[in-house]
Write a protein that holds these residues in place. Structure first.
Motif, mmCIF file in Angstrom:
data_model
loop_
_atom_site.group_PDB
_atom_site.id
_atom_site.type_symbol
_atom_site.label_atom_id
_atom_site.label_comp_id
_atom_site.label_asym_id
_atom_site.label_seq_id
_atom_site.Cartn_x
_atom_site.Cartn_y
_atom_site.Cartn_z
ATOM 1 N N SER A 197 24.724 -62.934 42.241
ATOM 2 C CA SER A 197 25.336 -62.512 41.139
ATOM 3 C C SER A 197 24.736 -61.816 39.917
ATOM 4 C CB SER A 197 26.233 -63.773 40.733
ATOM 5 O OG SER A 197 25.983 -64.875 41.201
ATOM 6 N N TRP A 215 24.798 -58.595 37.834
ATOM 7 C CA TRP A 215 24.427 -58.242 36.550
ATOM 8 C C TRP A 215 23.428 -57.268 36.114
ATOM 9 C CZ3 TRP A 215 26.270 -59.856 31.658
ATOM 10 C CH2 TRP A 215 25.644 -59.870 30.618
ATOM 11 N N CYS A 239 27.605 -65.577 48.538
ATOM 12 C CA CYS A 239 28.903 -64.979 48.011
ATOM 13 C C CYS A 239 29.336 -64.171 49.147
ATOM 14 C CB CYS A 239 27.967 -63.772 46.960
ATOM 15 S SG CYS A 239 29.240 -63.457 45.782
ATOM 16 N N PHE A 253 30.691 -61.467 48.672
ATOM 17 C CA PHE A 253 30.566 -60.023 48.303
ATOM 18 C C PHE A 253 29.337 -59.347 48.506
ATOM 19 C CE2 PHE A 253 34.616 -61.428 47.079
ATOM 20 C CZ PHE A 253 34.574 -62.304 46.011
ATOM 21 N N LEU A 295 37.782 -60.082 44.534
ATOM 22 C CA LEU A 295 38.396 -61.188 44.814
ATOM 23 C C LEU A 295 39.870 -60.992 45.666
ATOM 24 C CD1 LEU A 295 37.753 -64.232 44.596
ATOM 25 C CD2 LEU A 295 38.823 -64.394 42.348
ATOM 26 N N GLU A 353 41.566 -61.853 49.150
ATOM 27 C CA GLU A 353 42.980 -62.483 49.308
ATOM 28 C C GLU A 353 43.751 -61.576 50.287
ATOM 29 O OE1 GLU A 353 44.024 -65.292 48.299
ATOM 30 O OE2 GLU A 353 41.938 -65.702 47.697
ATOM 31 N N ASN A 371 42.535 -69.036 44.300
ATOM 32 C CA ASN A 371 41.752 -67.829 44.381
ATOM 33 C C ASN A 371 42.417 -66.529 43.647
ATOM 34 O OD1 ASN A 371 39.194 -68.335 44.689
ATOM 35 N ND2 ASN A 371 39.111 -67.540 46.736
ATOM 36 N N TYR A 410 42.459 -66.116 39.996
ATOM 37 C CA TYR A 410 41.547 -65.673 39.452
ATOM 38 C C TYR A 410 41.382 -64.182 39.511
ATOM 39 C CZ TYR A 410 39.337 -70.323 38.758
ATOM 40 O OH TYR A 410 39.379 -71.707 38.378
ATOM 41 N N PHE A 430 35.307 -68.631 34.323
ATOM 42 C CA PHE A 430 34.973 -68.143 35.680
ATOM 43 C C PHE A 430 33.285 -68.287 35.662
ATOM 44 C CE2 PHE A 430 37.614 -65.047 37.495
ATOM 45 C CZ PHE A 430 38.735 -64.794 36.617
ATOM 46 N N ILE A 455 30.682 -69.842 43.725
ATOM 47 C CA ILE A 455 30.000 -68.712 43.589
ATOM 48 C C ILE A 455 30.791 -67.378 43.465
ATOM 49 C CG2 ILE A 455 29.481 -68.303 46.131
ATOM 50 C CD1 ILE A 455 26.809 -67.026 45.427
ATOM 51 N N ASN A 456 31.854 -67.345 44.410
ATOM 52 C CA ASN A 456 32.852 -65.929 44.156
ATOM 53 C C ASN A 456 33.196 -65.687 42.767
ATOM 54 O OD1 ASN A 456 31.984 -65.266 46.957
ATOM 55 N ND2 ASN A 456 34.149 -66.340 47.637
ATOM 56 N N LEU A 457 33.599 -66.926 42.168
ATOM 57 C CA LEU A 457 34.203 -66.846 40.713
ATOM 58 C C LEU A 457 33.174 -66.409 39.855
ATOM 59 C CD1 LEU A 457 36.675 -69.778 40.974
ATOM 60 C CD2 LEU A 457 37.163 -67.238 41.373
ATOM 61 N N LYS A 458 32.021 -67.120 39.971
ATOM 62 C CA LYS A 458 30.906 -66.768 39.091
ATOM 63 C C LYS A 458 30.338 -65.304 39.158
ATOM 64 C CE LYS A 458 27.218 -70.018 38.263
ATOM 65 N NZ LYS A 458 27.726 -71.346 38.166
ATOM 66 N N TYR A 459 30.291 -64.717 40.614
ATOM 67 C CA TYR A 459 30.294 -63.497 40.416
ATOM 68 C C TYR A 459 31.216 -62.530 39.839
ATOM 69 C CZ TYR A 459 30.003 -58.962 42.784
ATOM 70 O OH TYR A 459 30.042 -57.471 43.302
ATOM 71 N N LEU A 460 32.617 -62.839 39.891
ATOM 72 C CA LEU A 460 33.326 -62.099 39.203
ATOM 73 C C LEU A 460 33.296 -62.180 37.553
ATOM 74 C CD1 LEU A 460 35.334 -60.522 40.997
ATOM 75 C CD2 LEU A 460 37.195 -61.972 40.201
ATOM 76 N N LEU A 494 30.647 -62.884 36.092
ATOM 77 C CA LEU A 494 29.585 -61.963 35.427
ATOM 78 C C LEU A 494 30.058 -60.518 35.439
ATOM 79 C CD1 LEU A 494 26.598 -63.887 36.979
ATOM 80 C CD2 LEU A 494 26.912 -63.275 34.703
#
Lengths: 186, 345
Positions: free
Chosen positions: A11, A15, A77, A79, A108, A112, B261, B264, B294, B300-305, B307
């Motif tokens: 992540s 960034w 992650c 992704f 995300l 889903e 998820n 989010y 977030f 981690i997926n949410l952290k990614y999003l 950021l």
């Protein structure tokens, strides 16, 4: 592409890359390039391409991407960035579901989408497993095409997706039974 | 040895599909195997023409496999694709609705541009069909046409509006694909529809859709996201239009319970829209708090999003973002050195 080790590294790298190199505007059309299903041993179980790509190129991309995804560790992650695409993947039991999307999409929701597909398969096959996909992969394609038309998710009721598939199945059954009966009468 | 096995199989299949006595039932079985071989990376182009024949001559299940094979084997500019058109025309006029659906499905996936006029009137006709699945698939076929030859569907924009107002949610949702694209190309032409999109989103968020459209207790998430994207485009640099949507954006932020998820995913889109349209400070504040949640998330997926959202916020308007940035940064336990650098402007 990202092959980062630590949990936070992916992540933060995104960034850094995005911020330091200036903004990347959302592309006019965010679309799905392809979806793959493959086993942990790297055996392809399903592939659907939404952009015309030569066989040679497809083989190359699939092989490369499978390697990258299979090398990922569990806590990472879902992704990753690969070539000019964003890859969203998730493992369900022995199968990896992998989507490659162009543009700046909402990763995300793509995750889903994968889950939605798995739920539909599960409902259709009744607790789906890899074998179901292997032996009935054309059914897996029918279901995929019903809810992911041309790479765009159709937000419909789950019922309507499965109904559409089952209708054809049912009609075929009825017809087969009729044929059988006819044969018996002769 | 896989290669040897598959090549053997392919030779046998080649013989079977070319034999005049092969039944359609057998052809269908062969076709499935051919699809499989091609998936593994082997060439089965000798089977392409038979796929088309199968779609043409087969009964329901055989036809379905034929169409599937065509969608997997061929590409838009393949010469053989032209041979499919007659079958599509025939199936579109079938009394069997399943056949009509199959024809519409294949058109939405792959169809030769130059033959659009041959099927366009038939598909337009289906927009008024009594069955919603047919109407929905017709909209999707037209969406495909819009993608590959927009000028050919220029004259039927009025019909898209009808689809937008369709009593069936699925049909309306399908029309949004077309609208999103058209609005991306020219948002000013569709400002008058802002009210409609806001109303629809209000209904969705307010839980007014049939329960069947829920995904893990969240009402039609993909539909919500489409609408949020459309609104983001319509409200960009336009205060008056943006004012029409502040309420529903606020409600979307509020309603989303941070459970699944997919919530989010919707929130991310909501935040993105809020930062795309004409700025409203209370909304920006709430959106910033949202980003904070977030980034704080252990997932981690949410952290990614988070950021990612943060990046968008910062780039959007640095001066505006600065005040909100502090809110976000205060939430962080261990400020990243990059963020620290950011703060020291």
């Amino acid at each position: 592409g990202l092959g980062g080790q630590g949990v936070g590294e992916d992540s933060f790298r995104v960034w850094e890359r995005t911020f330091c190199r200036g903004s990347r505007p959302r592309s006019p059309r965010v679309r799905m390039r392809f979806m793959l299903l493959f086993s942990r041993q790297g055996k392809l179980r399903l592939q659907k391409w939404y952009l015309a790509t030569s066989d040679k190129e497809r083989k190359k991309m699939v092989r490369e991407l499978m390697q990258v995804v299979l090398a990922r560790k569990p806590k990472m992650c879902s992704f990753l960035e690969w070539r000019d695409l964003k890859v969203v993947y998730k493992r369900y039991a022995s199968l990896y579901f992998c989507c490659a999307i162009e543009g700046q999409d909402n990763e995300l929701i793509t995750l889903e989408l994968i889950h939605r597909y798995v739920e539909l398969l599960d409902k259709y096959f009744g607790s789906v497993c890899e074998l179901d996909i292997i032996f009935n992969f054309e059914k897996a394609y029918f279901i995929l095409d019903e809810f992911l038309m041309g790479g765009d998710v159709q937000d419909t009721s789950k019922k309507s997706v499965l109904k559409a598939i089952e209708q054809a199945d049912l009609l075929q059954e009825v017809r087969a039974r009729d044929d059988e009966e006819e044969e018996q009468e002769e | 040895e896989e290669e040897k096995l598959i090549q053997q199989e392919l030779s046998s299949l080649k013989a079977t599909v070319s034999a005049p006595t092969t039944t359609l039932k057998t052809m269908k079985e062969c076709m499935v195997r051919l699809i499989y071989c091609e998936m593994l990376g082997y060439d089965a182009s000798f089977g392409y023409i038979h796929a088309i024949k199968l779609a043409q001559q087969g009964n329901l299940l055989e036809k379905r496999v034929g169409y599937l094979a065509v969608s997997l084997f061929l590409h838009e500019s393949h010469e053989l694709l032209l041979l499919l058109v007659n079958t599509v025309v025939k199936d579109l006029q079938s009394t069997n609705l399943v056949e009509v659906c199959m024809a519409l499905t294949i058109v939405s996936q792959i169809f030769p541009r130059e033959m659009i006029p041959a099927v366009l009137p038939l598909i337009e006709d289906k927009l008024q069909h009594s069955k919603e699945i047919i109407r929905r698939k017709a909209v999707l076929a037209l969406y495909k046409f819009h993608l590959i030859a927009p000028n050919q569907v220029q004259h039927i924009h009025v019909k898209f509006r009808k689809a937008l107002c369709d009593r069936d949610v699925g049909v309306m949702a399908a029309s949004l694909h077309i609208y999103l694209r058209m609005i991306k190309e020219n948002s000013s032409g569709y400002k008058d529809l802002t009210g409609s999109f806001v109303t629809i989103l209000k209904q969705v968020v307010g839980g007014k859709l049939p329960v069947d459209f829920n995904y893990h207790n969240v009402p039609a998430p993909w539909l919500q996201i489409q609408l949020l994207r459309i609104l983001g485009l319509l409200g960009k640099d336009d205060q008056r239009t943006s004012e029409l949507m502040y309420d529903v954006l606020d409600e979307s932020l509020r309603r989303a319970e941070l459970s699944h998820n997919v919530t989010y995913a919707i929130l991310f889109e909501c935040v993105h829209t809020i930062y795309s349209v004409y700025p409203k400070s209370e909304l920006l504040e709430k959106a910033a708090k949202c980003i904070g949640k977030f980034v704080l998330s252990p997932k981690i997926n949410l952290k990614y999003l988070g950021l990612k959202a943060l990046t968008y916020v910062v780039q959007r308007d640095p001066t505006l973002a600065l005040q909100h940035q502090m809110t976000i940064i205060e939430c962080l336990d261990h400020p990243d050195p990059i963020i620290k650098r950011e703060v020291n402007w």
